[in-house]
Design a protein around this motif. Structure first.
Motif, PDB file in Angstrom:
ATOM      1  N   ARG A   1       7.797  -6.957  -6.004  1.00 41.81           N
ATOM      2  CA  ARG A   1       8.454  -6.268  -4.651  1.00 41.81           C
ATOM      3  C   ARG A   1       6.868  -5.430  -4.232  1.00 41.81           C
ATOM      4  NH1 ARG A   1      12.890  -6.344  -1.940  1.00 41.81           N
ATOM      5  NH2 ARG A   1      14.666  -7.205  -3.244  1.00 41.81           N
ATOM      6  N   CYS A   2       6.650  -5.641  -2.955  1.00 39.13           N
ATOM      7  CA  CYS A   2       5.563  -4.972  -2.225  1.00 39.13           C
ATOM      8  C   CYS A   2       5.930  -3.416  -2.317  1.00 39.13           C
ATOM      9  CB  CYS A   2       5.361  -5.408  -0.779  1.00 39.13           C
ATOM     10  SG  CYS A   2       3.843  -4.400  -0.056  1.00 39.13           S
ATOM     11  N   ARG A   3       5.334  -2.686  -2.722  1.00 40.28           N
ATOM     12  CA  ARG A   3       5.640  -1.032  -2.535  1.00 40.28           C
ATOM     13  C   ARG A   3       5.526  -0.537  -1.248  1.00 40.28           C
ATOM     14  NH1 ARG A   3       2.486   2.551  -6.772  1.00 40.28           N
ATOM     15  NH2 ARG A   3       3.245   0.769  -8.034  1.00 40.28           N
ATOM     16  N   ALA A   4       4.514  -1.095  -0.219  1.00 36.97           N
ATOM     17  CA  ALA A   4       4.413  -0.643   1.087  1.00 36.97           C
ATOM     18  C   ALA A   4       5.537  -1.405   2.049  1.00 36.97           C
ATOM     19  CB  ALA A   4       3.058  -1.382   1.563  1.00 36.97           C
ATOM     20  N   CYS A   5       5.760  -2.775   1.742  1.00 31.31           N
ATOM     21  CA  CYS A   5       6.804  -3.205   3.035  1.00 31.31           C
ATOM     22  C   CYS A   5       8.138  -3.899   2.306  1.00 31.31           C
ATOM     23  CB  CYS A   5       5.999  -4.301   3.675  1.00 31.31           C
ATOM     24  SG  CYS A   5       5.913  -5.853   2.811  1.00 31.31           S
ATOM     25  N   ASP A   6       8.002  -3.747   0.882  1.00 36.04           N
ATOM     26  CA  ASP A   6       9.304  -4.238   0.415  1.00 36.04           C
ATOM     27  C   ASP A   6       9.519  -5.764   0.139  1.00 36.04           C
ATOM     28  OD1 ASP A   6      11.393  -2.924  -1.315  1.00 36.04           O
ATOM     29  OD2 ASP A   6      12.872  -3.416   0.224  1.00 36.04           O
ATOM     30  N   HIS A   7       8.465  -6.221   0.520  1.00 32.88           N
ATOM     31  CA  HIS A   7       8.663  -7.930   0.565  1.00 32.88           C
ATOM     32  C   HIS A   7       8.594  -8.554  -0.751  1.00 32.88           C
ATOM     33  CE1 HIS A   7       7.873 -11.851   2.037  1.00 32.88           C
ATOM     34  NE2 HIS A   7       6.586 -11.965   1.242  1.00 32.88           N
ATOM     35  N   PRO A   8       9.584  -9.006  -1.285  1.00 32.80           N
ATOM     36  CA  PRO A   8       9.766  -9.834  -2.618  1.00 32.80           C
ATOM     37  C   PRO A   8       8.911 -11.031  -2.918  1.00 32.80           C
ATOM     38  CG  PRO A   8      11.743 -10.332  -1.166  1.00 32.80           C
ATOM     39  CD  PRO A   8      10.767  -9.766  -0.209  1.00 32.80           C
TER      40      PRO A   8
ATOM     41  N   ARG B   1      -1.698  -9.447  -4.418  1.00 30.16           N
ATOM     42  CA  ARG B   1      -1.594  -8.871  -3.280  1.00 30.16           C
ATOM     43  C   ARG B   1      -0.202  -9.412  -2.591  1.00 30.16           C
ATOM     44  NH1 ARG B   1      -5.417  -5.590  -1.151  1.00 30.16           N
ATOM     45  NH2 ARG B   1      -7.161  -5.436  -2.174  1.00 30.16           N
ATOM     46  N   CYS B   2       0.385  -8.624  -1.965  1.00 27.72           N
ATOM     47  CA  CYS B   2       1.628  -8.866  -0.909  1.00 27.72           C
ATOM     48  C   CYS B   2       1.186  -9.977  -0.094  1.00 27.72           C
ATOM     49  CB  CYS B   2       2.050  -7.589  -0.182  1.00 27.72           C
ATOM     50  SG  CYS B   2       3.442  -8.049   0.787  1.00 27.72           S
ATOM     51  N   HIS B   3       2.077 -11.117  -0.160  1.00 27.93           N
ATOM     52  CA  HIS B   3       2.031 -12.037   0.688  1.00 27.93           C
ATOM     53  C   HIS B   3       2.113 -11.831   2.169  1.00 27.93           C
ATOM     54  CE1 HIS B   3       3.039 -14.940  -2.748  1.00 27.93           C
ATOM     55  NE2 HIS B   3       1.993 -14.093  -3.130  1.00 27.93           N
ATOM     56  N   LYS B   4       2.749 -10.554   2.377  1.00 33.48           N
ATOM     57  CA  LYS B   4       3.379 -10.503   3.867  1.00 33.48           C
ATOM     58  C   LYS B   4       2.229  -9.280   4.467  1.00 33.48           C
ATOM     59  CE  LYS B   4       7.344  -9.081   6.390  1.00 33.48           C
ATOM     60  NZ  LYS B   4       8.560  -8.378   6.375  1.00 33.48           N
ATOM     61  N   CYS B   5       1.983  -8.260   3.704  1.00 32.97           N
ATOM     62  CA  CYS B   5       1.061  -7.338   4.472  1.00 32.97           C
ATOM     63  C   CYS B   5      -0.251  -7.126   3.686  1.00 32.97           C
ATOM     64  CB  CYS B   5       1.782  -5.771   4.523  1.00 32.97           C
ATOM     65  SG  CYS B   5       2.018  -5.243   2.854  1.00 32.97           S
ATOM     66  N   PHE B   6      -0.531  -7.571   2.567  1.00 32.51           N
ATOM     67  CA  PHE B   6      -1.887  -7.911   1.870  1.00 32.51           C
ATOM     68  C   PHE B   6      -2.275  -6.400   1.048  1.00 32.51           C
ATOM     69  CE2 PHE B   6      -6.504  -8.832   1.239  1.00 32.51           C
ATOM     70  CZ  PHE B   6      -6.033 -10.140   0.623  1.00 32.51           C
TER      71      PHE B   6
HETATM   72 ZN   LIG Z   1       3.676  -5.821   1.741  1.00 38.78          ZN
END
Ligand SMILES: [Zn+2]
Length: 145
Positions: A33-40, A55-60
């Motif tokens: 889970r992304c710590r910044a945007c919670d994207h799983p 890295r987060c696939h959504k917000c990098f």
């Molecule tokens: Zn993210």
């Protein structure tokens, strides 16, 4: 463990995938889970030999945390394999399933305990763990109906 089981390739946990396999050993399904945007995210897309920093696939963002998934899922898609690849000769025909977790993450796995002809897109599933060795357990899914 049958001879067939022991001839199958067993995944080798590395530093990046170790939390996933340690969770599986405890019979917990681990996702990122992304710590910044919670994207799983499904962690296996990061595992392997490439020297990448996940890295987060959504917000990098680079800060990802491990989280325990509920293990609830639905069947998103599947194929039935008839090709007897080495180690899997006695399993054909078997299914390869794309499963969508309750968290919205999709992963490739197998649906077990169910005839291939009974598989239906959208059917509710729950995680089960197959203990392959003292070190490695793999998440599979079974019908939750
Ligand atoms: Zn993210």
């Amino acid at each position: 463990m049958s001879i067939t089981e022991s001839t199958k390739p067993i995944p080798m946990p590395d530093d990046e995938s170790r939390p996933f396999f340690e969770g599986a050993k405890r019979h917990e399904l681990m996702i990122l889970r992304c710590r910044a945007c919670d994207h799983p995210m499904w962690p296996a897309s990061h595992a392997g030999s490439l020297p990448v920093n996940p890295r987060c696939h959504k917000c990098f963002a680079a800060e990802l945390d491990w989280a325990v998934a509920t293990g609830k899922a639905t069947l998103y898609s599947f194929v039935v394999m008839h090709q007897p690849y080495p180690g899997f000769e006695n399993d054909v025909p078997y299914n390869i399933a794309l499963v969508e977790l309750e968290e919205g993450v999709r992963c490739l796995t197998n649906v077990v305990g169910c005839d291939n002809s009974d598989l239906r897109i959208g059917m509710p599933l729950e995680v089960v763990f197959e203990d392959l060795s003292d070190e490695v357990s793999l998440p599979k899914f079974r019908s939750a109906t």
